[in-house]
Design a protein around this motif. Structure first.
Motif, PDB file in Angstrom:
ATOM      1  N   VAL A   6       0.997  -1.234  -0.085  1.00 20.02           N
ATOM      2  CA  VAL A   6      -0.132   0.062  -0.144  1.00 20.02           C
ATOM      3  C   VAL A   6       0.971   1.392   0.020  1.00 20.02           C
ATOM      4  O   VAL A   6       1.916   1.331   0.770  1.00 20.02           O
ATOM      5  N   ASP A  59      -0.521  -2.309  -4.465  1.00 24.29           N
ATOM      6  CA  ASP A  59      -1.831  -2.941  -4.742  1.00 24.29           C
ATOM      7  C   ASP A  59      -2.946  -2.086  -4.220  1.00 24.29           C
ATOM      8  O   ASP A  59      -4.129  -2.323  -4.455  1.00 24.29           O
ATOM      9  N   GLY A  60      -2.627  -0.839  -3.554  1.00 23.70           N
ATOM     10  CA  GLY A  60      -3.588  -0.059  -3.052  1.00 23.70           C
ATOM     11  C   GLY A  60      -2.902   1.213  -2.735  1.00 23.70           C
ATOM     12  O   GLY A  60      -1.699   1.524  -2.784  1.00 23.70           O
ATOM     13  N   VAL A 106      -7.344   1.341  -9.022  1.00 22.94           N
ATOM     14  CA  VAL A 106      -6.457   0.951  -7.853  1.00 22.94           C
ATOM     15  C   VAL A 106      -7.261   1.203  -6.597  1.00 22.94           C
ATOM     16  O   VAL A 106      -7.727   2.409  -6.300  1.00 22.94           O
ATOM     17  N   PRO A 107      -7.123   0.042  -5.621  1.00 25.66           N
ATOM     18  CA  PRO A 107      -8.199   0.325  -4.275  1.00 25.66           C
ATOM     19  C   PRO A 107      -7.228   1.437  -3.521  1.00 25.66           C
ATOM     20  O   PRO A 107      -6.492   1.555  -3.318  1.00 25.66           O
ATOM     21  N   SER A 108      -8.462   2.515  -3.070  1.00 25.77           N
ATOM     22  CA  SER A 108      -8.035   3.677  -2.656  1.00 25.77           C
ATOM     23  C   SER A 108      -8.796   4.045  -1.289  1.00 25.77           C
ATOM     24  O   SER A 108      -9.957   3.949  -1.375  1.00 25.77           O
ATOM     25  N   PHE A 238     -10.601  -3.091   3.364  1.00 24.89           N
ATOM     26  CA  PHE A 238      -9.579  -2.367   2.529  1.00 24.89           C
ATOM     27  C   PHE A 238      -8.762  -3.724   2.324  1.00 24.89           C
ATOM     28  O   PHE A 238      -8.157  -3.606   0.791  1.00 24.89           O
ATOM     29  N   THR A 241      -9.722  -6.138  -0.390  1.00 24.88           N
ATOM     30  CA  THR A 241      -9.652  -5.465  -1.947  1.00 24.88           C
ATOM     31  C   THR A 241      -8.285  -5.568  -2.522  1.00 24.88           C
ATOM     32  O   THR A 241      -8.289  -5.290  -3.885  1.00 24.88           O
ATOM     33  N   LEU A 242      -7.292  -5.525  -1.649  1.00 27.21           N
ATOM     34  CA  LEU A 242      -6.171  -5.729  -2.284  1.00 27.21           C
ATOM     35  C   LEU A 242      -5.739  -6.892  -2.940  1.00 27.21           C
ATOM     36  O   LEU A 242      -4.442  -6.979  -3.400  1.00 27.21           O
TER      37      LEU A 242
END
Ligand SMILES: N[C@@H](CCC(=O)NCCCC(=O)O)C(=O)O
Length: 243
Positions: A6, A59-60, A106-108, A238, A241-242
């Motif tokens: 992250v 990955d995030g 991109v997971p944020s 979170f 989701t990564l």
């Protein structure tokens, strides 16, 4: 198995005549322990790092909180009363990076200043002093109080029906901490409200048409995350989701 990575957005500050890139440790340890990810600090350089280069390595993303404010020129607001409280290099990086992250799915996770950046990046505006808006509470911490109190529960938020938080959380009203002077005024058109404070201030948002994970909260779920069921759930979600 390798941990997901992250990227945490740094602040850029001038300390002892040097440019310094920094992140509060509580964001770093929460990414490691709450999301089970490897924290990678993203510096805020004169020429912003390329979004695709960042996405190739993470990955995030975590858009962190900060004492600095988004410069009002980015949302057509009047000049700031405290122009020194800015981080124009961070604005230059994050406002584009958030849009690119949404595009690239991109997971944020966006916290406090991060929520404000998201709203501005997508066309919304900010109140520069929430406490001066008629009917609004003072959402700032009291710097004279001990740290426990400054970061402790301050007011309730109520989850908006039908959103991501409504699906995720069993509790629909819960107490949050509050350490911000600015806040969402006009919500950016692509965003939906996820939660609000008793005075109506928007406290959490997500995308109306979700593409991957994007959640922004005005409070600080990284503070003592392990002691709070809602915070644990947010970091766990979170993390999921990564992968
Ligand atoms: N400056 C903005 C954003 C507030 C914010 O992100 N506070 C976090 C402070 C602690 C930290 O450094 O993370 C505002 O006042 O609204």
């Amino acid at each position: 198995m390798a941990r997901p990575v992250v990227g945490l957005i740094c602040d850029r500050r001038r300390i002892d005549d040097e440019d310094v890139h920094l992140v509060l440790e509580q964001y770093i340890t929460t990414v490691r322990d709450g999301a089970g990810a490897l924290p990678l600090l993203i510096p805020v350089l004169d020429t912003p790092l390329d979004a695709d280069d960042i996405f190739a390595s993470v990955d995030g993303l975590l858009f962190t909180g900060s004492p600095s404010n988004v410069e009002p020129l980015h949302y057509g607001g009047p000049p700031a009363r405290e122009p020194k409280n800015e981080d124009k290099y961070r604005d230059r990086l994050t406002l584009n990076l958030i849009r690119a992250a949404i595009e690239a799915m991109v997971p944020s996770f966006c916290i406090c200043r991060g929520l404000q950046e998201l709203n501005v990046a997508l066309g919304g505006t900010l109140y520069q002093q929430v406490q001066e808006v008629p009917g609004r509470m003072d959402h700032r911490e009291d710097p004279k109080m001990p740290e426990e109190v400054q970061w402790g529960p301050s007011h309730d938020v109520t989850v908006t029906k039908g959103g991501m938080l409504d699906g995720l959380l069993e509790t629909k009203t819960f107490a949050v901490n509050s350490l911000h002077g600015q806040g969402i005024d006009r919500l950016a058109p692509p965003l939906r409200e996820e939660a609000h404070a008793p005075d109506g201030q928007i406290e959490a948002v997500s995308l109306k048409n979700p593409q991957g994970f994007l959640l922004a909260v005005q409070w600080h779920p990284e503070w003592r995350w392990a002691e709070d069921a809602v915070s644990r759930k947010l970091w766990q979600h979170f993390a999921e989701t990564l992968r």
